[in-house]
Design an enzyme around this catalytic site. Structure first.
Site, PDB file in Angstrom:
ATOM      1  N   ASP A  49       0.873  -1.163   0.000  1.00 45.43           N
ATOM      2  CA  ASP A  49       0.000   0.000   0.000  1.00 45.43           C
ATOM      3  C   ASP A  49       0.919   1.224   0.000  1.00 45.43           C
ATOM      4  O   ASP A  49       1.755   1.365   0.893  1.00 45.43           O
ATOM      5  CB  ASP A  49      -0.870  -0.035   1.253  1.00 45.43           C
ATOM      6  CG  ASP A  49      -1.797   1.157   1.377  1.00 45.43           C
ATOM      7  OD1 ASP A  49      -1.597   2.154   0.652  1.00 45.43           O
ATOM      8  OD2 ASP A  49      -2.720   1.107   2.206  1.00 45.43           O
ATOM      9  N   ILE A  50       0.799   2.106  -0.978  1.00 41.14           N
ATOM     10  CA  ILE A  50       1.732   3.222  -1.091  1.00 41.14           C
ATOM     11  C   ILE A  50       1.692   4.132   0.127  1.00 41.14           C
ATOM     12  O   ILE A  50       2.680   4.780   0.469  1.00 41.14           O
ATOM     13  CB  ILE A  50       1.479   4.033  -2.387  1.00 41.14           C
ATOM     14  CG1 ILE A  50       2.683   4.934  -2.695  1.00 41.14           C
ATOM     15  CG2 ILE A  50       0.178   4.820  -2.311  1.00 41.14           C
ATOM     16  CD1 ILE A  50       2.667   5.540  -4.074  1.00 41.14           C
ATOM     17  N   ASN A  79      -6.311  14.545  -8.583  1.00 46.04           N
ATOM     18  CA  ASN A  79      -7.397  15.091  -9.385  1.00 46.04           C
ATOM     19  C   ASN A  79      -6.977  16.485  -9.860  1.00 46.04           C
ATOM     20  O   ASN A  79      -6.381  17.243  -9.099  1.00 46.04           O
ATOM     21  CB  ASN A  79      -8.663  15.183  -8.526  1.00 46.04           C
ATOM     22  CG  ASN A  79      -9.904  15.423  -9.368  1.00 46.04           C
ATOM     23  OD1 ASN A  79     -10.030  16.465  -9.997  1.00 46.04           O
ATOM     24  ND2 ASN A  79     -10.800  14.463  -9.367  1.00 46.04           N
ATOM     25  N   GLY A 124      -9.457   6.061  -5.783  1.00 47.47           N
ATOM     26  CA  GLY A 124      -8.240   5.268  -5.903  1.00 47.47           C
ATOM     27  C   GLY A 124      -7.118   5.761  -5.014  1.00 47.47           C
ATOM     28  O   GLY A 124      -7.301   6.033  -3.821  1.00 47.47           O
ATOM     29  N   ASP A 184      -5.582   8.605  -4.909  1.00 42.60           N
ATOM     30  CA  ASP A 184      -5.817   9.948  -4.375  1.00 42.60           C
ATOM     31  C   ASP A 184      -6.599   9.882  -3.063  1.00 42.60           C
ATOM     32  O   ASP A 184      -6.202  10.483  -2.054  1.00 42.60           O
ATOM     33  CB  ASP A 184      -6.582  10.769  -5.415  1.00 42.60           C
ATOM     34  CG  ASP A 184      -6.629  12.248  -5.079  1.00 42.60           C
ATOM     35  OD1 ASP A 184      -5.649  12.756  -4.504  1.00 42.60           O
ATOM     36  OD2 ASP A 184      -7.634  12.902  -5.407  1.00 42.60           O
ATOM     37  N   GLY A 203      -5.185   3.192 -13.269  1.00 37.22           N
ATOM     38  CA  GLY A 203      -6.372   2.817 -12.501  1.00 37.22           C
ATOM     39  C   GLY A 203      -7.617   3.489 -13.054  1.00 37.22           C
ATOM     40  O   GLY A 203      -8.129   3.104 -14.111  1.00 37.22           O
ATOM     41  N   TYR A 227      -7.978   6.192 -14.540  1.00 32.13           N
ATOM     42  CA  TYR A 227      -7.822   6.865 -15.828  1.00 32.13           C
ATOM     43  C   TYR A 227      -7.667   5.872 -16.977  1.00 32.13           C
ATOM     44  O   TYR A 227      -7.471   6.271 -18.127  1.00 32.13           O
ATOM     45  CB  TYR A 227      -6.632   7.824 -15.782  1.00 32.13           C
ATOM     46  CG  TYR A 227      -6.941   9.139 -15.077  1.00 32.13           C
ATOM     47  CD1 TYR A 227      -8.154   9.343 -14.428  1.00 32.13           C
ATOM     48  CD2 TYR A 227      -6.022  10.171 -15.046  1.00 32.13           C
ATOM     49  CE1 TYR A 227      -8.448  10.530 -13.773  1.00 32.13           C
ATOM     50  CE2 TYR A 227      -6.293  11.370 -14.401  1.00 32.13           C
ATOM     51  CZ  TYR A 227      -7.507  11.545 -13.761  1.00 32.13           C
ATOM     52  OH  TYR A 227      -7.797  12.734 -13.126  1.00 32.13           O
TER      53      TYR A 227
END
Length: 333
Positions: A9-10, A23, A31, A33, A119, A121
């Site tokens: 997980d980032i 965004n 996602g 963000d 993701g 996009y």
């Protein structure tokens, strides 16, 4: 370790900068963000994001990282994929480049990326990976920074794309050949050579095995830096070309050339990639370190595939090893 890929997980990844696929408007997206806002502290981060204002596609800006294990969050807006004919590749490359250059200006020593735009996009993952790799390779040729590509744990696709099937076939064929060899004993293997510059002491009853082994290890240790220098001269390369191409830090490479560290087999395989060695040259380099190709090691077989196909991208090698569930050649540096 200039490049590594991890499944995590980032928001839990430790780095000086964490990249958020933001965004373009001052709002919380979905996602990555949304996950970053939640982990960093939604209200605090949103207040800072409002100071930035609108972001153009490819533009990067930064805020404090707040509750994340980082110093900064670099917000960058990736392109929405339409059909590949609306400058999507150029814009995604720009997004990576701007994020990396901003991190460098902030004097970051490490940066963690998601696979941007792949993701919500809807950028094709194989294309997104190719663009990311090209951006990382180009940046690392001129700057020193640890780049971490973070793949979310739930994602099970092969990020190396269609090449994975070719390498998988090569690995399978090598393993079948080894199994037949073991079963029928039809192939004689060459003994491991420790290089033309070594002359191991002759066996004699007065020399115990421990002394012999110690002398051999000392000879290997003393001769490896000299052999590396010969290879670098032979290939007409600069030291920076080699350690960058091997995905190795300048500090570690310096210690290696001074003979103050004994490299692992994986580090020597990484150097073989950095030096653009052929398979015979790689066998010799391994021998100087006291190693040999193993017919049962998937890591060795994967590296041999890349060497045989003259694909000398350490990032692509590490990505392929990741897809096989193996450690990268430059892990744990």
């Amino acid at each position: 370790m200039p490049f590594q890929i991890i499944r995590n997980d980032i928001t839990k990844t430790k780095a000086d900068a964490i990249v958020n696929t933001a965004n373009p408007h001052v709002t919380i997206g979905s996602g990555t963000d949304a996950a970053i806002y939640k982990a960093a502290g939604k209200e605090k981060l949103l207040a800072e994001r409002k100071k930035i204002g609108e972001l153009a596609v490819g533009q990067a800006a930064y805020t404090d990282a707040f509750d994340l294990p980082a110093k900064y969050i670099i917000h960058v807006c990736g392109p929405r994929y339409i059909d590949g004919k609306h400058q999507e590749e150029e814009l995604l490359s720009l997004a990576y480049r701007n994020a990396l250059e901003l991190a460098a200006s902030l004097k970051c020593r490490s940066i963690a990326f998601p696979l941007m735009a792949a993701g919500t996009y809807h950028f094709p993952k194989e294309e997104a990976m190719r663009i990311a790799v090209n951006a990382f390779m180009s940046f690392l040729q001129k700057e020193e920074m640890d780049i971490i590509l973070v793949v979310f744990e739930a994602e099970s696709y092969k990020i190396s794309g269609r090449l994975f099937n070719d390498v998988k076939s090569f690995v399978d064929e090598a393993e079948i050949e080894e199994n037949l060899d073991m079963e029928y004993g039809g192939i004689e293997r060459e003994p491991v050579s420790y290089g033309t510059n070594l002359s191991a002491p002759m066996c004699a009853s007065s020399i115990c095995e421990e002394d012999l082994e110690g002398e051999l290890k000392k000879a290997i240790h003393d001769s490896l830096p000299a052999h590396l220098r010969q290879l670098i001269n032979k290939k007409s390369m600069k030291n920076s070309d080699v350690y960058n191409g091997a995905g190795m830090s300048k500090q570690y490479f310096s210690k290696l050339m001074k003979g103050t560290v004994k490299p692992s087999k994986e580090k020597l395989l990484a150097l073989a990639i950095g030096l653009h060695l052929n398979e015979d040259e790689t066998r010799d380099l391994l021998a100087y370190g006291g190693y040999a190709f193993s017919p049962v090691s998937q890591t060795d077989i994967v590296v041999r595939y890349f060497i045989q196909h003259k694909n000398y991208s350490i990032i692509n090698v590490n990505i392929m090893l990741f897809d096989f569930g193996l450690d990268g050649l430059t892990s744990g540096q």
